[in-house]
Design a protein around this motif. Structure first.
Motif, PDB file in Angstrom:
ATOM      1  N   ALA A   1       2.383  -7.130  -0.363  1.00  0.00           N
ATOM      2  CA  ALA A   1       3.400  -8.509  -0.219  1.00  0.00           C
ATOM      3  C   ALA A   1       4.187  -8.133   0.887  1.00  0.00           C
ATOM      4  N   LEU A   2       4.737  -7.159   1.311  1.00  0.00           N
ATOM      5  CA  LEU A   2       5.517  -6.906   2.661  1.00  0.00           C
ATOM      6  C   LEU A   2       4.869  -7.147   3.781  1.00  0.00           C
ATOM      7  N   GLU A   3       3.506  -6.454   3.998  1.00  0.00           N
ATOM      8  CA  GLU A   3       2.653  -6.353   4.961  1.00  0.00           C
ATOM      9  C   GLU A   3       2.465  -8.024   5.326  1.00  0.00           C
ATOM     10  N   THR A   4       2.011  -8.796   4.190  1.00  0.00           N
ATOM     11  CA  THR A   4       1.399 -10.157   4.314  1.00  0.00           C
ATOM     12  C   THR A   4       2.629 -10.940   4.798  1.00  0.00           C
ATOM     13  N   SER A   5       3.946 -10.795   4.086  1.00  0.00           N
ATOM     14  CA  SER A   5       4.903 -11.656   4.361  1.00  0.00           C
ATOM     15  C   SER A   5       5.625 -11.544   5.706  1.00  0.00           C
ATOM     16  N   LEU A   6       5.403 -10.306   6.359  1.00  0.00           N
ATOM     17  CA  LEU A   6       5.876  -9.896   7.679  1.00  0.00           C
ATOM     18  C   LEU A   6       4.893 -10.760   8.739  1.00  0.00           C
ATOM     19  N   ILE A   7       3.617 -10.609   8.475  1.00  0.00           N
ATOM     20  CA  ILE A   7       2.617 -11.194   9.390  1.00  0.00           C
ATOM     21  C   ILE A   7       2.807 -12.617   9.446  1.00  0.00           C
ATOM     22  N   ARG A   8       2.882 -13.225   8.068  1.00  0.00           N
ATOM     23  CA  ARG A   8       3.123 -14.729   8.259  1.00  0.00           C
ATOM     24  C   ARG A   8       4.587 -15.127   8.918  1.00  0.00           C
ATOM     25  N   ASN A   9       5.270 -14.321   8.814  1.00  0.00           N
ATOM     26  CA  ASN A   9       6.585 -14.708   9.546  1.00  0.00           C
ATOM     27  C   ASN A   9       6.728 -14.104  11.062  1.00  0.00           C
ATOM     28  N   GLY A  10       5.572 -13.681  11.561  1.00  0.00           N
ATOM     29  CA  GLY A  10       5.396 -13.330  12.932  1.00  0.00           C
ATOM     30  C   GLY A  10       5.698 -11.981  13.339  1.00  0.00           C
ATOM     31  N   ALA A  11       5.977 -11.011  12.285  1.00  0.00           N
ATOM     32  CA  ALA A  11       6.233  -9.531  12.926  1.00  0.00           C
ATOM     33  C   ALA A  11       4.849  -9.220  13.076  1.00  0.00           C
ATOM     34  N   ILE A  12       4.960  -8.066  14.194  1.00  0.00           N
ATOM     35  CA  ILE A  12       3.885  -7.305  14.578  1.00  0.00           C
ATOM     36  C   ILE A  12       3.791  -5.939  13.792  1.00  0.00           C
ATOM     37  N   VAL A  13       2.793  -6.005  12.984  1.00  0.00           N
ATOM     38  CA  VAL A  13       2.636  -4.584  12.202  1.00  0.00           C
ATOM     39  C   VAL A  13       1.092  -4.204  12.258  1.00  0.00           C
ATOM     40  N   ASN A  14       1.034  -2.897  12.030  1.00  0.00           N
ATOM     41  CA  ASN A  14      -0.234  -2.439  11.785  1.00  0.00           C
ATOM     42  C   ASN A  14      -1.089  -2.706  10.804  1.00  0.00           C
ATOM     43  N   ARG A  15      -1.781  -3.936  10.890  1.00  0.00           N
ATOM     44  CA  ARG A  15      -2.586  -4.582   9.835  1.00  0.00           C
ATOM     45  C   ARG A  15      -3.680  -3.672   9.119  1.00  0.00           C
ATOM     46  N   GLY A  16      -3.583  -3.496   7.901  1.00  0.00           N
ATOM     47  CA  GLY A  16      -4.357  -3.054   6.873  1.00  0.00           C
ATOM     48  C   GLY A  16      -4.231  -1.477   6.784  1.00  0.00           C
ATOM     49  N   GLU A  17      -3.140  -1.064   7.376  1.00  0.00           N
ATOM     50  CA  GLU A  17      -3.077   0.439   7.384  1.00  0.00           C
ATOM     51  C   GLU A  17      -2.206   1.151   6.337  1.00  0.00           C
ATOM     52  N   ALA A  18      -1.371   0.086   5.764  1.00  0.00           N
ATOM     53  CA  ALA A  18      -0.403   0.325   4.759  1.00  0.00           C
ATOM     54  C   ALA A  18      -1.122   0.874   3.223  1.00  0.00           C
ATOM     55  N   LEU A  19      -2.005   0.216   2.722  1.00  0.00           N
ATOM     56  CA  LEU A  19      -2.675   0.228   1.656  1.00  0.00           C
ATOM     57  C   LEU A  19      -3.712   1.294   1.772  1.00  0.00           C
ATOM     58  N   GLN A  20      -4.078   1.741   3.032  1.00  0.00           N
ATOM     59  CA  GLN A  20      -5.033   2.832   3.232  1.00  0.00           C
ATOM     60  C   GLN A  20      -4.129   4.039   2.949  1.00  0.00           C
ATOM     61  N   ALA A  21      -3.249   4.188   3.814  1.00  0.00           N
ATOM     62  CA  ALA A  21      -2.227   5.005   3.785  1.00  0.00           C
ATOM     63  C   ALA A  21      -1.716   5.615   2.265  1.00  0.00           C
ATOM     64  N   ALA A  22      -1.431   4.616   1.476  1.00  0.00           N
ATOM     65  CA  ALA A  22      -0.842   4.745   0.117  1.00  0.00           C
ATOM     66  C   ALA A  22      -2.174   5.371  -0.681  1.00  0.00           C
ATOM     67  N   LEU A  23      -3.292   4.647  -0.554  1.00  0.00           N
ATOM     68  CA  LEU A  23      -4.262   5.296  -1.280  1.00  0.00           C
ATOM     69  C   LEU A  23      -4.705   6.561  -1.030  1.00  0.00           C
ATOM     70  N   ASP A  24      -4.498   7.216   0.400  1.00  0.00           N
ATOM     71  CA  ASP A  24      -4.845   8.387   0.630  1.00  0.00           C
ATOM     72  C   ASP A  24      -3.945   9.242  -0.051  1.00  0.00           C
ATOM     73  N   VAL A  25      -2.559   9.050  -0.078  1.00  0.00           N
ATOM     74  CA  VAL A  25      -1.738   9.575  -0.995  1.00  0.00           C
ATOM     75  C   VAL A  25      -2.245  10.035  -2.514  1.00  0.00           C
ATOM     76  N   TYR A  26      -2.605   8.950  -3.241  1.00  0.00           N
ATOM     77  CA  TYR A  26      -2.975   8.752  -4.515  1.00  0.00           C
ATOM     78  C   TYR A  26      -4.617   9.672  -4.650  1.00  0.00           C
ATOM     79  N   GLU A  27      -5.258   9.647  -3.566  1.00  0.00           N
ATOM     80  CA  GLU A  27      -6.696  10.390  -3.584  1.00  0.00           C
ATOM     81  C   GLU A  27      -6.168  11.682  -2.965  1.00  0.00           C
ATOM     82  N   GLU A  28      -5.103  12.073  -2.791  1.00  0.00           N
ATOM     83  CA  GLU A  28      -4.823  13.662  -2.139  1.00  0.00           C
ATOM     84  C   GLU A  28      -5.297  13.776  -0.764  1.00  0.00           C
ATOM     85  N   LYS A  29      -5.400  12.642  -0.090  1.00  0.00           N
ATOM     86  CA  LYS A  29      -6.076  12.952   1.303  1.00  0.00           C
ATOM     87  C   LYS A  29      -4.848  13.208   2.098  1.00  0.00           C
ATOM     88  N   ARG A  30      -3.589  13.102   1.734  1.00  0.00           N
ATOM     89  CA  ARG A  30      -2.467  13.385   2.606  1.00  0.00           C
ATOM     90  C   ARG A  30      -1.437  13.764   1.696  1.00  0.00           C
TER      91      ARG A  30
END
Ligand SMILES: Cc1ncc(COP(=O)(O)O)c(C=O)c1O
Length: 406
Positions: free
Chosen positions: A377-406
């Motif tokens: 929700a945060l990533e999408t809202s930021l993109i809709r409001n014109g912010a520049i973020v690393n698209r698609g990275e946040a969920l991957q990073a969080a999933l890496d934590v849950y899957e013990e990859k970091r």
């Protein structure tokens, strides 16, 4: 005639520093029938709630029960019951809730000394020690987890020092209890208060607390001379509040069952159920769950290219403060998150207002699905409001934590 419509409450994902989402089991038990306050079933619920309250505070204290009212009712009950006019009090402030303790101590007539450090920092023990030696207070009152800044003050050395010097230590553990380690007895804390609406995941409305015999001694000195309704049966050190007089409330929770107030029936069912859930999960597992979800949240935010406010060393595990990117209006993002995703995060207070968001991950809200939802929700809202973020990275990073990859 205008008829008010039945309320339809939307389902939200609440990721604020409180209230957190309530446990479904807790909400269900609140619909149970009302019991009279001297019904044997109700008395048993009171006794079991005391036992479970000792468990969450990790204490052998006899006194462990809720005060009816929001968390500040518990803080005010402790402060106004132990601080007498002209008692010296020292309060090290590092956010909004240190100011609350200061106000309450002043209202109780205390001779209050404070220090305040920049929001985002916490105190070194040596600095606290030097201030305490200078002030020589009867009471030190401190917040453990500051929801306003997302910082956590370490207490162990402070507790030891206060005990060795016969100073009472009062702690606001409203934002931390059961979300991170808290050891009332091992850390030498004399009185500690929490709230139901944060890591306990019970609705707002009760303030569980505990205190030891050192506090009980003060209460017994300030108590009514004898049971009676006449004002002349009080001594001149009488606690000024009736509602928050711990000497009376503790008698209500004792086998004498003094008829002080009418206990909040449905909230007590709720609290007992919330505490029962904590006992089933186990404190250690619960704290580990909070730490894992916090790690995934932080990894996701950083992967998006956003920055976490404050030092990592003293970060409050249950609240993550995030800088608002340049050129973005923080309230527009929160509005979009709630309207489009049903996800709520919080704004900031005082000097941090507009500069950071505060994202809570407390109790029942601290779940993998909630972390993934708040990040998307945060990533999408930021993109809709014109912010520049690393698209698609946040969920991957969080999933890496849950899957013990970091
Ligand atoms: C650290 C802390 N202390 C005290 C309080 C006051 O709690 P209440 O609003 O339940 O009175 C809060 C509320 O957010 C808090 O975060």
């Amino acid at each position: 005639m205008y008829m008010y419509k039945e309320l339809v409450i939307p389902q939200r994902t609440i990721m604020t520093p409180g209230p957190a989402e309530a446990e479904p089991r807790v909400l269900r038990i609140m619909g149970a029938p009302i019991l009279g306050q001297y019904d044997p079933n109700f008395l048993q619920i009171m006794d079991e709630t005391m036992e479970l309250t000792r468990y969450i505070f990790q204490t052998e204290n006899h006194q462990a029960f809720p005060v009816d009212g929001t968390a500040r009712a518990g803080i005010e009950a402790v402060i106004s019951s132990i601080i007498e006019p002209n008692d010296k009090v020292y309060i090290p402030i590092f956010g909004r809730f240190g100011h609350l303790m200061t106000e309450l101590s002043r209202r109780a007539g205390g001779d209050v000394y404070t220090t305040e450090i920049e929001w985002g920092k916490t105190y070194e023990f040596e600095d606290l020690k030097n201030e305490i030696i200078k002030v020589n207070p009867k009471v030190v009152a401190v917040v453990h987890g500051e929801t306003s800044t997302g910082r956590m003050q370490s207490l162990e050395e402070l507790g030891k020092f206060c005990r060795e010097n016969d100073i009472l230590l009062v702690v606001d553990a409203v934002a931390t209890l059961t979300g991170t380690e808290f050891k009332t007895d091992d850390w030498n804390i004399d009185a500690v208060i929490t709230g139901t609406q944060k890591c306990l995941s019970v609705p707002t409305g009760m303030a569980p607390l505990t205190y030891n015999e050192r506090v009980e001694k003060i209460l017994s000195e300030r108590k009514k001379i004898e049971q009676g309704l006449q004002i002349d049966s009080y001594n001149d050190r009488m606690i000024s509040s009736n509602y928050l007089d711990l000497s009376q409330i503790q008698e209500y929770w004792s086998p004498t069952r003094l008829n002080h107030h009418t206990e909040s029936t449905s909230m007590l069912y709720a609290l007992r159920e919330g505490l029962r859930i904590i006992k089933e999960e186990g404190l250690e597992a619960r704290i580990a769950r909070h730490a894992l979800n916090e790690k995934a949240l932080v990894a996701g935010i950083e992967a998006m290219g956003l920055h976490i406010f404050g030092d990592k060393v003293n970060k409050l595990p249950t609240v993550t403060c995030v800088y608002v990117p340049e050129g973005i209006k923080e309230d527009e993002i929160r509005k979009r998150m709630i309207e489009d995703f049903g996800v709520e995060i919080a704004a900031a207070f005082g000097s941090l207002s507009g500069k950071i968001w505060r994202i809570g991950s407390m109790g029942y809200s601290s779940r993998k699905e909630n972390i993934l939802k708040v990040l998307s929700a945060l990533e999408t809202s930021l993109i809709r409001n014109g912010a520049i973020v690393n698209r698609g990275e946040a969920l991957q990073a969080a999933l890496d934590v849950y899957e013990e990859k970091r």
